[in-house]
Enzyme design. Structure first.
Site, short mmCIF file in Angstrom:
data_model
loop_
_atom_site.label_atom_id
_atom_site.label_comp_id
_atom_site.label_asym_id
_atom_site.label_seq_id
_atom_site.Cartn_x
_atom_site.Cartn_y
_atom_site.Cartn_z
CD GLU A 221 -2.74 1.60 0.54
OE1 GLU A 221 -2.43 1.57 -0.67
OE2 GLU A 221 -3.86 1.98 0.93
CG ASP A 222 -0.91 4.86 -1.51
OD1 ASP A 222 -1.60 4.27 -0.64
OD2 ASP A 222 -1.42 5.64 -2.33
CG ASP B 40 -4.91 9.31 6.11
OD1 ASP B 40 -4.21 9.95 6.90
OD2 ASP B 40 -5.90 9.80 5.54
CG PHE C 86 -3.21 15.63 0.89
CD1 PHE C 86 -4.18 14.72 1.32
CD2 PHE C 86 -2.92 15.69 -0.46
CE1 PHE C 86 -4.86 13.92 0.42
CE2 PHE C 86 -3.59 14.88 -1.37
CZ PHE C 86 -4.57 13.99 -0.93
NE ARG D 24 -2.77 8.22 -9.71
CZ ARG D 24 -3.37 7.77 -8.61
NH1 ARG D 24 -2.66 7.25 -7.63
NH2 ARG D 24 -4.67 7.82 -8.50
P1 IMP Z 1 -7.07 5.21 4.83
O1 IMP Z 1 -8.15 4.25 4.50
O2 IMP Z 1 -7.59 6.46 5.49
O3 IMP Z 1 -5.93 4.59 5.63
O4 IMP Z 1 -6.51 5.79 3.49
C1 IMP Z 1 -5.69 5.17 2.71
C2 IMP Z 1 -5.74 5.77 1.31
O5 IMP Z 1 -6.02 7.15 1.30
C3 IMP Z 1 -4.37 5.62 0.71
O6 IMP Z 1 -4.29 4.43 -0.01
C4 IMP Z 1 -4.30 6.82 -0.21
O7 IMP Z 1 -4.80 6.46 -1.47
C5 IMP Z 1 -5.19 7.82 0.38
N1 IMP Z 1 -4.39 8.85 1.08
C6 IMP Z 1 -4.16 8.95 2.40
N2 IMP Z 1 -3.38 9.98 2.69
C7 IMP Z 1 -3.08 10.57 1.51
C8 IMP Z 1 -2.26 11.70 1.13
O8 IMP Z 1 -1.63 12.38 1.96
N3 IMP Z 1 -2.19 11.96 -0.20
C9 IMP Z 1 -2.86 11.24 -1.14
N4 IMP Z 1 -3.62 10.18 -0.85
C10 IMP Z 1 -3.73 9.84 0.48
MG MG Z 2 -4.49 4.22 -2.02
#
Ligand code: IMP
Ligand code: MG
Length: 182
Positions: A101-102, A105, A154, A167
């Site tokens: 995963e990237d 969050d 962000f 990207r």
């Molecule tokens: P989560 O479900 O809140 O943990 O979010 C995960 C997804 O939100 C990641 O796979 C990202 O695609 C997106 N995301 C979270 N933080 C960022 C950010 O700072 N920039 C861009 N995408 C983000």
């Molecule tokens: Mg993502």
């Protein structure tokens, strides 16, 4: 088209990312040294650059698959409700699986995806995230490997987008909004 009203400040250099990936790949290669073949699963779309660099450092037999979960849309806030938009092509029952995963969050996406894949009874199911924003966590989830912990900013680049842009940056940068005159 008008220019976006934000600038991107470098947070993690391409060089630092590459060095960290070498370390992570060594760890993962030793954890799975006895595998017959590791299924490396990229979470679309944000992980596509990371998974490409990571697999080339792994000293293991691997195959690559992808899964897509719903996420932000074009905004900056998590939707919290996670749906699977595109499923794996291959079977994972009894197999070794690494989900890539990237960013973690709020934690909703990766916790949901691992729960979902866990119902298929893989032999080992591990997770890696390039970035972790612990300050934003809403569910109790930690990836088995994390590249970098970052503050609540962000970020874009290295596969990660803001409204589908940026990207293709080689580094991770933080988005800073600027006024009309700034
Ligand atoms: P989560 O479900 O809140 O943990 O979010 C995960 C997804 O939100 C990641 O796979 C990202 O695609 C997106 N995301 C979270 N933080 C960022 C950010 O700072 N920039 C861009 N995408 C983000
Ligand atoms: Mg993502």
């Amino acid at each position: 088209m008008s220019k976006p009203a934000y600038v991107i400040d470098e947070m993690i250099s391409a060089k630092s990312i590459a060095a960290r990936i070498e370390e992570l790949a060594r760890d993962i290669s030793s954890e799975f040294e006895d595998t017959d073949k590791l299924v490396v699963v990229g979470l679309l779309r944000g992980s596509f650059v990371f998974i490409a660099d990571l697999v080339r450092e792994l000293d293991l037999p691997i195959e690559v698959d992808f899964i897509e979960a719903s996420s932000y849309g074009d905004g900056m806030e998590s939707t919290r409700e996670v749906r699977i938009l595109k499923d794996l092509r291959g079977q994972i029952e009894g197999r070794d699986v690494l989900v890539v995963e990237d960013i973690v969050d709020t934690g909703h996406t990766l916790s949901h995806v691992t729960e979902y894949l866990g119902t298929r009874h893989p032999a080992r199911l591990r997770t890696i995230a390039l970035l972790d924003k612990p300050a934003r966590r809403e569910v109790d989830f930690k990836a088995d490997w994390t590249g970098f912990e970052i503050p609540d900013e962000f970020v874009v680049g290295y596969g990660i987008d803001y409204a589908q842009r940026n990207r293709n940056l080689g580094f991770i940068g933080k988005v800073r909004f600027v006024g009309k005159d700034g």
